[in-house]
Scaffold this motif. Structure first.
Motif, PDB file in Angstrom:
ATOM      1  N   GLY A  10     -21.438 -10.863   3.403  1.00  0.00           N
ATOM      2  CA  GLY A  10     -22.252 -11.924   3.978  1.00  0.00           C
ATOM      3  C   GLY A  10     -21.868 -12.367   5.367  1.00  0.00           C
ATOM      4  O   GLY A  10     -22.500 -13.274   5.921  1.00  0.00           O
ATOM      5  N   ALA A  11     -20.854 -11.739   5.987  1.00  0.00           N
ATOM      6  CA  ALA A  11     -20.434 -12.142   7.328  1.00  0.00           C
ATOM      7  C   ALA A  11     -21.379 -11.566   8.374  1.00  0.00           C
ATOM      8  O   ALA A  11     -21.919 -10.469   8.222  1.00  0.00           O
ATOM      9  N   ASP A  12     -21.558 -12.305   9.457  1.00  0.00           N
ATOM     10  CA  ASP A  12     -22.414 -11.894  10.571  1.00  0.00           C
ATOM     11  C   ASP A  12     -21.599 -11.050  11.552  1.00  0.00           C
ATOM     12  O   ASP A  12     -20.558 -11.502  12.040  1.00  0.00           O
ATOM     13  N   ASN A  13     -22.048  -9.846  11.854  1.00  0.00           N
ATOM     14  CA  ASN A  13     -21.354  -8.992  12.816  1.00  0.00           C
ATOM     15  C   ASN A  13     -22.144  -8.841  14.107  1.00  0.00           C
ATOM     16  O   ASN A  13     -21.962  -7.875  14.854  1.00  0.00           O
ATOM     17  N   THR A  14     -23.034  -9.804  14.385  1.00  0.00           N
ATOM     18  CA  THR A  14     -23.817  -9.768  15.619  1.00  0.00           C
ATOM     19  C   THR A  14     -23.324 -10.778  16.647  1.00  0.00           C
ATOM     20  O   THR A  14     -23.902 -10.898  17.721  1.00  0.00           O
ATOM     21  N   GLY A  15     -22.271 -11.517  16.322  1.00  0.00           N
ATOM     22  CA  GLY A  15     -21.713 -12.469  17.262  1.00  0.00           C
ATOM     23  C   GLY A  15     -22.448 -13.783  17.343  1.00  0.00           C
ATOM     24  O   GLY A  15     -22.285 -14.523  18.331  1.00  0.00           O
ATOM     25  N   ASN A  16     -23.236 -14.118  16.319  1.00  0.00           N
ATOM     26  CA  ASN A  16     -24.012 -15.362  16.346  1.00  0.00           C
ATOM     27  C   ASN A  16     -23.424 -16.464  15.478  1.00  0.00           C
ATOM     28  O   ASN A  16     -23.400 -17.630  15.878  1.00  0.00           O
ATOM     29  N   GLU A  17     -22.949 -16.125  14.283  1.00  0.00           N
ATOM     30  CA  GLU A  17     -22.476 -17.133  13.342  1.00  0.00           C
ATOM     31  C   GLU A  17     -20.998 -16.909  13.008  1.00  0.00           C
ATOM     32  O   GLU A  17     -20.564 -15.768  12.839  1.00  0.00           O
ATOM     33  N   ALA A  45     -10.097 -13.749   1.180  1.00  0.00           N
ATOM     34  CA  ALA A  45      -8.701 -13.543   1.579  1.00  0.00           C
ATOM     35  C   ALA A  45      -7.780 -13.882   0.414  1.00  0.00           C
ATOM     36  O   ALA A  45      -7.379 -15.035   0.225  1.00  0.00           O
ATOM     37  N   GLU A  46      -7.483 -12.887  -0.387  1.00  0.00           N
ATOM     38  CA  GLU A  46      -6.658 -13.045  -1.581  1.00  0.00           C
ATOM     39  C   GLU A  46      -5.563 -11.987  -1.592  1.00  0.00           C
ATOM     40  O   GLU A  46      -5.580 -11.029  -0.815  1.00  0.00           O
ATOM     41  N   ASP A  47      -4.606 -12.149  -2.510  1.00  0.00           N
ATOM     42  CA  ASP A  47      -3.576 -11.134  -2.694  1.00  0.00           C
ATOM     43  C   ASP A  47      -4.211  -9.789  -3.069  1.00  0.00           C
ATOM     44  O   ASP A  47      -5.284  -9.735  -3.685  1.00  0.00           O
ATOM     45  N   ASP A  48      -3.510  -8.708  -2.705  1.00  0.00           N
ATOM     46  CA  ASP A  48      -3.921  -7.342  -3.070  1.00  0.00           C
ATOM     47  C   ASP A  48      -5.351  -7.049  -2.632  1.00  0.00           C
ATOM     48  O   ASP A  48      -6.137  -6.433  -3.359  1.00  0.00           O
ATOM     49  N   THR A  49      -5.700  -7.494  -1.422  1.00  0.00           N
ATOM     50  CA  THR A  49      -7.064  -7.336  -0.920  1.00  0.00           C
ATOM     51  C   THR A  49      -7.048  -6.731   0.480  1.00  0.00           C
ATOM     52  O   THR A  49      -6.242  -7.121   1.332  1.00  0.00           O
ATOM     53  N   LEU A  50      -7.957  -5.792   0.691  1.00  0.00           N
ATOM     54  CA  LEU A  50      -8.218  -5.221   2.001  1.00  0.00           C
ATOM     55  C   LEU A  50      -9.618  -5.661   2.431  1.00  0.00           C
ATOM     56  O   LEU A  50     -10.599  -5.376   1.735  1.00  0.00           O
ATOM     57  N   ILE A  51      -9.714  -6.377   3.551  1.00  0.00           N
ATOM     58  CA  ILE A  51     -11.006  -6.754   4.113  1.00  0.00           C
ATOM     59  C   ILE A  51     -11.283  -5.855   5.311  1.00  0.00           C
ATOM     60  O   ILE A  51     -10.505  -5.850   6.281  1.00  0.00           O
ATOM     61  N   GLU A  52     -12.362  -5.101   5.244  1.00  0.00           N
ATOM     62  CA  GLU A  52     -12.732  -4.178   6.301  1.00  0.00           C
ATOM     63  C   GLU A  52     -13.839  -4.790   7.165  1.00  0.00           C
ATOM     64  O   GLU A  52     -14.796  -5.378   6.649  1.00  0.00           O
ATOM     65  N   PHE A  53     -13.697  -4.604   8.476  1.00  0.00           N
ATOM     66  CA  PHE A  53     -14.657  -5.119   9.443  1.00  0.00           C
ATOM     67  C   PHE A  53     -15.367  -3.930  10.087  1.00  0.00           C
ATOM     68  O   PHE A  53     -14.781  -3.237  10.927  1.00  0.00           O
ATOM     69  N   PRO A  54     -16.624  -3.648   9.736  1.00  0.00           N
ATOM     70  CA  PRO A  54     -17.357  -2.560  10.398  1.00  0.00           C
ATOM     71  C   PRO A  54     -17.605  -2.883  11.870  1.00  0.00           C
ATOM     72  O   PRO A  54     -17.312  -3.977  12.357  1.00  0.00           O
ATOM     73  N   ASP A  55     -18.204  -1.909  12.609  1.00  0.00           N
ATOM     74  CA  ASP A  55     -18.562  -2.128  14.006  1.00  0.00           C
ATOM     75  C   ASP A  55     -19.300  -3.448  14.175  1.00  0.00           C
ATOM     76  O   ASP A  55     -20.164  -3.809  13.362  1.00  0.00           O
ATOM     77  N   GLY A  56     -18.966  -4.161  15.230  1.00  0.00           N
ATOM     78  CA  GLY A  56     -19.697  -5.390  15.502  1.00  0.00           C
ATOM     79  C   GLY A  56     -18.825  -6.429  16.158  1.00  0.00           C
ATOM     80  O   GLY A  56     -17.633  -6.220  16.420  1.00  0.00           O
ATOM     81  N   THR A  57     -19.446  -7.580  16.440  1.00  0.00           N
ATOM     82  CA  THR A  57     -18.759  -8.719  17.034  1.00  0.00           C
ATOM     83  C   THR A  57     -18.753  -9.864  16.036  1.00  0.00           C
ATOM     84  O   THR A  57     -19.798 -10.224  15.483  1.00  0.00           O
ATOM     85  N   TYR A  58     -17.576 -10.446  15.809  1.00  0.00           N
ATOM     86  CA  TYR A  58     -17.387 -11.476  14.789  1.00  0.00           C
ATOM     87  C   TYR A  58     -16.885 -12.756  15.450  1.00  0.00           C
ATOM     88  O   TYR A  58     -15.847 -12.750  16.120  1.00  0.00           O
ATOM     89  N   VAL A  59     -17.618 -13.831  15.264  1.00  0.00           N
ATOM     90  CA  VAL A  59     -17.217 -15.126  15.802  1.00  0.00           C
ATOM     91  C   VAL A  59     -16.213 -15.771  14.841  1.00  0.00           C
ATOM     92  O   VAL A  59     -16.474 -15.889  13.639  1.00  0.00           O
ATOM     93  N   VAL A  60     -15.088 -16.202  15.398  1.00  0.00           N
ATOM     94  CA  VAL A  60     -14.007 -16.773  14.588  1.00  0.00           C
ATOM     95  C   VAL A  60     -13.604 -18.111  15.174  1.00  0.00           C
ATOM     96  O   VAL A  60     -13.252 -18.204  16.361  1.00  0.00           O
ATOM     97  N   ASN A  61     -13.624 -19.153  14.348  1.00  0.00           N
ATOM     98  CA  ASN A  61     -13.035 -20.432  14.738  1.00  0.00           C
ATOM     99  C   ASN A  61     -11.592 -20.537  14.261  1.00  0.00           C
ATOM    100  O   ASN A  61     -10.723 -21.006  14.981  1.00  0.00           O
ATOM    101  N   GLN A  62     -11.334 -20.061  13.030  1.00  0.00           N
ATOM    102  CA  GLN A  62      -9.965 -20.008  12.525  1.00  0.00           C
ATOM    103  C   GLN A  62      -9.916 -19.135  11.281  1.00  0.00           C
ATOM    104  O   GLN A  62     -10.735 -19.279  10.372  1.00  0.00           O
ATOM    105  N   LEU A  63      -8.950 -18.228  11.255  1.00  0.00           N
ATOM    106  CA  LEU A  63      -8.682 -17.406  10.073  1.00  0.00           C
ATOM    107  C   LEU A  63      -7.261 -17.704   9.620  1.00  0.00           C
ATOM    108  O   LEU A  63      -6.309 -17.566  10.401  1.00  0.00           O
ATOM    109  N   ILE A  64      -7.100 -18.089   8.337  1.00  0.00           N
ATOM    110  CA  ILE A  64      -5.798 -18.450   7.789  1.00  0.00           C
ATOM    111  C   ILE A  64      -5.429 -17.462   6.682  1.00  0.00           C
ATOM    112  O   ILE A  64      -6.234 -17.167   5.793  1.00  0.00           O
ATOM    113  N   VAL A  65      -4.202 -16.957   6.748  1.00  0.00           N
ATOM    114  CA  VAL A  65      -3.718 -16.017   5.723  1.00  0.00           C
ATOM    115  C   VAL A  65      -2.415 -16.556   5.127  1.00  0.00           C
ATOM    116  O   VAL A  65      -1.416 -15.854   5.034  1.00  0.00           O
TER     117      VAL A  65
END
Length: 703
Positions: free
Chosen positions: A46-53, A63-83
């Motif tokens: 459900g993430a936007d990879n067009t750089g809008n949202e 973002a959980e234990d034993d998880t790989l999150i893959e980011f396909p081609d695109g632009t991702y707007v980030v305000n804060q990512l916490i791990v």
């Protein structure tokens, strides 16, 4: 700073900075998805990879234990990512994945995490090119932190830290690799204050006003391997903790930066804030513009220092602080130790070229300096060779000092000297001194053999080298087949002078093994040229899960890789396995027996590897060859392409086609060939059938 084209792709940008630095860049990496319970495509989630949202909520949801999150081609707007407190978590770009700060981004903790374990951030472009946008990355981990294949675009306007990374457990470790930040900033480029060892490999930091790599506040060793560092104020690389090292790096200062909050004082390496010893090895340092105290500076707060096989060029326009451009600065400057134990210094095979006005190539304001094999060639008015002030217990041997003024100036000091000449030419940065005969055709290491009887499972056999090797990697496998009981070679205590070895049987056996023979190959860590072909030796930290590593050497084709654990952190028997060997790198793990009651979990070990292309050649006038075959549980004959009077044979499995615990054994080694087979252990069942594996081997003449 120059124009920045927002239309650059990550690949284009990496290629440009790689060409500028002369560094080897790697193909897009892959991560083994079977190491994670969940693999999430963030766009499908459900993430936007067009750089809008902004993507923050979608990311945090997954973002959980034993998880790989893959980011396909695109632009991702980030305000804060916490791990925070995540274990075995990875966020990985697939292709050209760009992260850009949003309108409400958190400046001091844009991407942040603490108390993590086995955390990977990999393969992203960080687009901070908008004016006034300066997000900071702040991540700490107990162990297993990997931050790699990252390009940061844009000037860091604030005075903080662009990238801050830390290991908070002294038994943990971390890797920072292929991180590029060529646009600089008012801040620190890379800040490391670590309690556990960290490696900074093949990175690029330019034009930061408060150090390029600032790691001197660490308690643990920091290793800077390769990389390109240019026009950073204060220092290009700053180290201070015991056994820290910068090796095979290139540093350039050719202009001043504008530093609002820091006085301009641009050094190459600064040894500060810790007792050392800090090692500077095989580096190229060019100081031709701006102002600063020297190419290598042992600061008032820094302890012992060792500089070896390093080339420094000092130009007339690189001048001392406070001289208004009228005095050329130093190649090496050792200041009074007002906030540290004075320690000692070793300068060995160091070249200082160029020249200017007044001062000296080297200024030493402490005693206990051992100088051997120096080559100083400095022209210009009033330029001295070495100045010693209030300095005793010094030696200078087998050196060349060719300067316009005095070779040695003693001010309340003394030095014992022998074999010092006053004319000669010295290598410039980029002109590497060959340590092997035949213009790089020799072997920067040695081969040998060990015959040993394992009378008890706790016994170790010491093996000494014929000569000292700096930070060597040792490969000693496979084992011969005098005793059919499954067995392999285990190493520990690998030092410059030798290593310890045992013939290690599996836990279900008694540990008593008949005499066997193995051969070993030892190479100094780093890149080498042997008979005109590239060879690389290195290390990777891994456990019973595959860990990827990348070559710094540009191999045209897939090399043969010999890998073996160098340590004994976990006492259970292990063999080293490889998979996904390519021209760019490989993955390695240590593998326990199948029947082990804890499921084969093993503590992290240091695995050494040697990568070499296939083919035949000569080394020091003697034949050698590197080849590939296939093998399984049945014996397979390898016919050598050359004849050997005293063959030294090393080999290793290159693939993971059969997951059962296995290693190689050899028999019937002769001048013309050898037999090998894949040996499984039988802790879980008696069946030993094994799928075909690709096997790499090397043969050297030992006579």
């Amino acid at each position: 700073m120059g124009d920045r084209d927002a239309g650059f792709s990550r690949r284009t940008y990496l290629g440009m900075v790689g060409a500028a630095s002369g560094a080897t860049l790697l193909a897009e990496p892959t991560l083994a998805t079977d190491e994670y319970s969940e693999v999430v495509d963030i766009v499908e989630a459900g993430a936007d990879n067009t750089g809008n949202e902004p993507i923050d909520e979608v990311f945090q949801e997954h973002a959980e234990d034993d998880t790989l999150i893959e980011f396909p081609d695109g632009t991702y707007v980030v305000n804060q990512l916490i791990v925070y407190q995540l274990s075995n978590f990875a966020m990985v770009g697939k292709g050209d994945a760009t992260l850009v700060p949003g309108d409400n981004y958190e400046e001091e903790q844009w991407i942040a995490g603490a108390e993590t374990r086995d955390l990977t951030v990999r393969n992203f472009t960080l687009d901070t090119t908008e004016d006034g946008v300066s997000p900071e990355i702040d991540i700490s981990a107990y162990d297993g932190l990997e931050f790699r294949d990252i390009v940061k675009r844009g000037y860091q306007d604030n005075g903080g830290v662009a990238i801050g990374l830390r290991i908070i457990d002294k038994d943990g470790s971390g890797l920072i690799q292929n991180v590029r930040a060529p646009d600089g900033g008012e801040s620190v480029g890379l800040y490391i204050e670590s309690d556990g060892p960290m490696t900074v490999r093949n990175c690029q930091f330019e034009e930061f006003c408060d150090n390029g790599v600032y790691a001197s506040a660490s308690a643990a060793p920091i290793r800077v391997e390769g990389g390109f560092f240019r026009n950073n104020n204060i220092s290009q690389v700053r180290l201070g903790s015991p056994d820290s090292v910068v090796r095979d790096a290139e540093m350039v200062v050719d202009k001043s930066v504008t530093a609002d909050d820091n006085p301009v004082n641009m050094r190459g390496v600064r040894v500060a804030d810790g007792p050392g010893p800090v090692y500077v090895e095989n580096c190229d340092i060019s100081m031709t513009g701006g102002q600063g105290n020297g190419g290598i500076v042992n600061a008032f707060s820094g302890g012992s220092m060792v500089v070896r096989d390093t080339r420094i060029n000092v130009g007339e326009e690189y001048t001392t602080v406070g001289s208004d451009g009228s005095r050329t600065s130093f190649g090496i400057f050792v200041d009074d130790a007002t906030e540290a134990d004075p320690g000692s210094r070793t300068l060995e095979n160091v070249s200082i070229t160029g020249g200017g006005t007044y001062r000296a190539a080297i200024l030493l304001r402490r005693g206990d300096n051992t100088m051997d094999g120096l080559c100083i060639d400095q022209s210009g008015e009033g330029r001295n060779g070495i100045i010693l002030e209030n300095s005793s217990n010094n030696t200078l041997t087998d050196s060349v000092i060719d300067v316009s003024d005095e070779e040695i100036v003693l001010r309340d000091s003394s030095v014992r000297r022998a074999g010092v000449e006053t004319s000669g030419s010295c290598p410039e940065p980029g002109e590497r001194l060959s340590t092997s005969p035949g213009e790089g055709s020799g072997l920067p290491g040695e081969v040998g053999s060990v015959a040993h009887e394992q009378t008890a499972d706790g016994d170790w056999h010491g093996v000494g080298f014929e000569r000292t090797h700096e930070a060597p990697v040792v490969v000693s496998k496979p084992l011969s087949y005098a005793d059919e009981t499954p067995c392999h070679v285990r190493l520990k205590n690998v030092t410059d002078d030798g290593f310890d070895l045992q013939h290690e049987e599996w836990l279900y056996l008694d540990g008593d093994h008949r005499p066997e023979t193995s051969h070993f190959l030892t190479l100094a860590a780093g890149g080498h040229t042997v008979d005109g072909r590239p060879v690389e030796a290195g290390r990777v930290r891994t456990d019973n899960r595959f860990t990827g590593f990348s070559f710094d050497t540009g191999f045209e084709d897939r090399p043969v890789v010999f890998a073996q654990s160098q340590t004994y952190e976990g006492p259970n028997p292990v063999v080293t396995r490889l998979r996904n060997v390519t021209a760019d790198g490989a993955e390695a793990m240590v593998q326990e027996e199948e029947g082990e009651e804890r499921g084969g979990a093993h503590r992290t070990e240091t695995v050494g590897y040697v990568a070499v292309p296939t083919g035949t050649g000569t080394v020091d006038g003697q034949p050698f060859e590197v080849g590939v075959t296939s093998a399984h549980e049945e014996w397979r004959r390898i016919d050598f392409e050359q004849d050997y009077e005293d063959p030294k044979f090393v080999a290793g499995i290159q693939t993971f086609h059969g997951p059962n615990t296995a290693n190689l054994r050899y028999r019937d080694l002769s001048a013309s060939g050898v037999e090998v087979h894949v040996e499984e252990e039988q802790s879980q069942d008696e069946e030993t059938l094994h799928r075909y594996e690709r096997v790499g081997y090397a043969v050297f003449e030992g006579a």
